[in-house]
Write a protein that holds these residues in place. Sequence first.
Motif, PDB file in Angstrom:
ATOM      1  N   VAL A 117      -6.762  62.047 -44.903  1.00 42.01           N
ATOM      2  CA  VAL A 117      -5.799  60.726 -45.346  1.00 42.01           C
ATOM      3  C   VAL A 117      -6.901  59.512 -45.292  1.00 42.01           C
ATOM      4  O   VAL A 117      -6.649  58.756 -46.143  1.00 42.01           O
ATOM      5  N   PRO A 118      -7.800  59.394 -44.398  1.00 43.40           N
ATOM      6  CA  PRO A 118      -8.701  57.963 -44.663  1.00 43.40           C
ATOM      7  C   PRO A 118      -9.424  57.868 -45.968  1.00 43.40           C
ATOM      8  O   PRO A 118      -9.740  56.866 -46.372  1.00 43.40           O
ATOM      9  N   CYS A 119     -10.078  59.050 -46.308  1.00 37.79           N
ATOM     10  CA  CYS A 119     -10.567  59.348 -47.457  1.00 37.79           C
ATOM     11  C   CYS A 119      -9.747  59.005 -48.661  1.00 37.79           C
ATOM     12  O   CYS A 119      -9.965  58.151 -49.636  1.00 37.79           O
ATOM     13  N   LEU A 120      -8.509  59.440 -48.737  1.00 34.22           N
ATOM     14  CA  LEU A 120      -7.557  59.304 -49.765  1.00 34.22           C
ATOM     15  C   LEU A 120      -7.375  57.887 -49.832  1.00 34.22           C
ATOM     16  O   LEU A 120      -7.095  57.330 -50.905  1.00 34.22           O
ATOM     17  N   ALA A 121      -6.870  57.284 -48.704  1.00 34.77           N
ATOM     18  CA  ALA A 121      -6.662  56.019 -48.559  1.00 34.77           C
ATOM     19  C   ALA A 121      -7.454  54.874 -48.991  1.00 34.77           C
ATOM     20  O   ALA A 121      -7.199  53.947 -50.043  1.00 34.77           O
ATOM     21  N   ALA A 122      -8.650  55.295 -48.872  1.00 37.29           N
ATOM     22  CA  ALA A 122      -9.820  54.263 -49.248  1.00 37.29           C
ATOM     23  C   ALA A 122     -10.160  54.330 -50.537  1.00 37.29           C
ATOM     24  O   ALA A 122     -10.235  53.265 -51.481  1.00 37.29           O
ATOM     25  N   THR A 123      -9.923  55.541 -51.064  1.00 37.20           N
ATOM     26  CA  THR A 123     -10.025  55.572 -52.485  1.00 37.20           C
ATOM     27  C   THR A 123      -9.133  54.989 -53.447  1.00 37.20           C
ATOM     28  O   THR A 123      -9.450  54.418 -54.383  1.00 37.20           O
ATOM     29  N   ALA A 153       3.372  64.748 -50.701  1.00 37.94           N
ATOM     30  CA  ALA A 153       3.079  64.268 -49.403  1.00 37.94           C
ATOM     31  C   ALA A 153       1.752  63.520 -49.728  1.00 37.94           C
ATOM     32  O   ALA A 153       1.597  62.303 -49.326  1.00 37.94           O
ATOM     33  N   ILE A 154       0.897  64.260 -50.722  1.00 40.34           N
ATOM     34  CA  ILE A 154      -0.466  63.562 -50.796  1.00 40.34           C
ATOM     35  C   ILE A 154      -0.271  62.104 -51.878  1.00 40.34           C
ATOM     36  O   ILE A 154      -0.889  61.416 -51.525  1.00 40.34           O
ATOM     37  N   TYR A 155       0.818  62.303 -52.653  1.00 42.86           N
ATOM     38  CA  TYR A 155       0.738  61.407 -53.600  1.00 42.86           C
ATOM     39  C   TYR A 155       1.472  59.933 -52.785  1.00 42.86           C
ATOM     40  O   TYR A 155       1.249  59.048 -53.238  1.00 42.86           O
ATOM     41  N   VAL A 156       2.426  60.346 -51.915  1.00 36.56           N
ATOM     42  CA  VAL A 156       2.963  59.227 -51.425  1.00 36.56           C
ATOM     43  C   VAL A 156       1.750  58.533 -50.487  1.00 36.56           C
ATOM     44  O   VAL A 156       1.775  57.293 -50.518  1.00 36.56           O
ATOM     45  N   VAL A 157       0.886  59.208 -49.722  1.00 39.31           N
ATOM     46  CA  VAL A 157      -0.089  58.415 -48.979  1.00 39.31           C
ATOM     47  C   VAL A 157      -1.023  57.822 -50.136  1.00 39.31           C
ATOM     48  O   VAL A 157      -1.392  56.468 -49.861  1.00 39.31           O
ATOM     49  N   ALA A 158      -1.406  58.673 -51.298  1.00 45.11           N
ATOM     50  CA  ALA A 158      -2.142  57.866 -52.134  1.00 45.11           C
ATOM     51  C   ALA A 158      -1.752  56.517 -52.857  1.00 45.11           C
ATOM     52  O   ALA A 158      -2.284  55.377 -52.896  1.00 45.11           O
ATOM     53  N   TYR A 159      -0.293  56.653 -53.233  1.00 42.67           N
ATOM     54  CA  TYR A 159       0.193  55.715 -53.944  1.00 42.67           C
ATOM     55  C   TYR A 159       0.668  54.386 -52.984  1.00 42.67           C
ATOM     56  O   TYR A 159       0.598  53.100 -53.296  1.00 42.67           O
ATOM     57  N   THR A 160       0.987  54.652 -51.712  1.00 44.15           N
ATOM     58  CA  THR A 160       1.171  53.594 -50.654  1.00 44.15           C
ATOM     59  C   THR A 160      -0.154  52.891 -50.479  1.00 44.15           C
ATOM     60  O   THR A 160      -0.148  51.633 -50.316  1.00 44.15           O
ATOM     61  N   ALA A 161      -1.268  53.775 -50.261  1.00 46.70           N
ATOM     62  CA  ALA A 161      -2.763  52.901 -50.072  1.00 46.70           C
ATOM     63  C   ALA A 161      -3.225  52.246 -51.383  1.00 46.70           C
ATOM     64  O   ALA A 161      -3.849  51.322 -51.375  1.00 46.70           O
ATOM     65  N   PHE A 162      -2.707  52.682 -52.662  1.00 49.03           N
ATOM     66  CA  PHE A 162      -2.965  51.993 -53.818  1.00 49.03           C
ATOM     67  C   PHE A 162      -2.066  50.588 -53.971  1.00 49.03           C
ATOM     68  O   PHE A 162      -2.596  49.539 -54.498  1.00 49.03           O
TER      69      PHE A 162
END
Length: 430
Positions: free
Chosen positions: A235-241, A358-367
């Motif tokens: 999650v931290p790597c995904l969020a930073a990206t 779930a992956i995309y929810v984390v990703a697009y929230t961080a985006f």
Amino acid sequence: MAGAPRTVRPAARRPAASESIQPARGPRGFWVVAAVLGFSLTAASSPTPLYSVYAARWGFSAITLTVVFAVYAVALLGALLAFGTLSDAIGRKPVIVVALSLQVTSLVCFIVATDVGWLLAARLAQGAATGLASAGVSAALLDLQGAGRSGRGALMNALMSTGGLGAGALGSGALVEYAPHPQQLVYIVLLVTAVLLLAGVGLFVDETVTDRTRPRLWSGIAVPKQARPTFLAAVPCLAATLALGGLYLSLGPSLASDLSHSHNHLLGGGVPAMLCGTGALAIAALRSWSPRHCMIVGCVSLTAGPALTVAALSIQNAGLFYASTVIAGVGFGVGYLGAFRSLVSLATPEHRGALVSAIYVVAYTAFSLPVVVAGVIDTHIGLRDTATGFCAVLAVLAFTALIATLRTPATAKSAAPPQLPAGLNDLQSS
């Protein structure tokens, strides 16, 4: 395969009714679906160089621009949460067709837009289309990757996502700067492409979900128990990206204009394109690396790149800003690839749609969320100070992601992926 869901059966009639995924009859289905993903991200980033044009012609502020971005993000996340597993229930093709149809609607709104209301409507439809397509298209890529092509689905997901974002920003910037009708032409080109893709999906894509169930809403995200340690580490790597991508697609053109003292729209679109293009090249070059190694290199680059951006902004050096963009771009590409591969390799078919969602929810929230916050802060302290703070926080997040990746237990890193039905290899690290 024992334990495979009864809701999906192979189209070809075989004795083993438990086999749940029908392999594609040829490569055309895979590549058409990959093109749909690339198109979706191209369309999503195409308004980026036009925001300054809209602001000048319609006289709206940075807060309005933030609202436009927030509408897109809310629609996207809402579609993911409500319809994340819809393609598992009614099939991949219907979901992809609906997503493309929504993209057509959004492009028509862009073409006829005369005020902010039209822009909000366009981004609302575009966010819903991207969210609806994300989980369905990604699942279809895994279904259609074919025997003996393990990992191809994850690779194309990363390549098309990063490449599409870059192509949209760069192509739109070029058309806005040098072609006639800057507010319409890019969307007309995309509209024609969407119609062609609709035809391609109808003619060439094989449906892999052949036993339909009644769809249930708001059941779209879940992380299987065996994937949770890896998910928490990724999650931290995904969020930073994705936060980095959000920064460059929203503030990147303005930062380039500020540092280079140029209002050329191609230059503005070139900055996010440089980030995404570097990411795509890094993915292609390092595609044989393990997910863990990709995440480590990605986190190092995501720490160093934003740190150099802070330095570039403090001394107002455009050259250093572009160099930091390239360094960060490496992390943007391989960090996302590593995180995505490490997670989807742990999902059995019955959990695939839920985990991808779930992956995309984390990703697009961080985006999206940090960009909305940055847009509000920008109105109070200015662009350069806002970007400096954003990059500093991003560098700390990426360093945290690096530590989390290095400390991931061996059982979570090397968990054996489940066996899938004959004719479909599971995604796993190369």
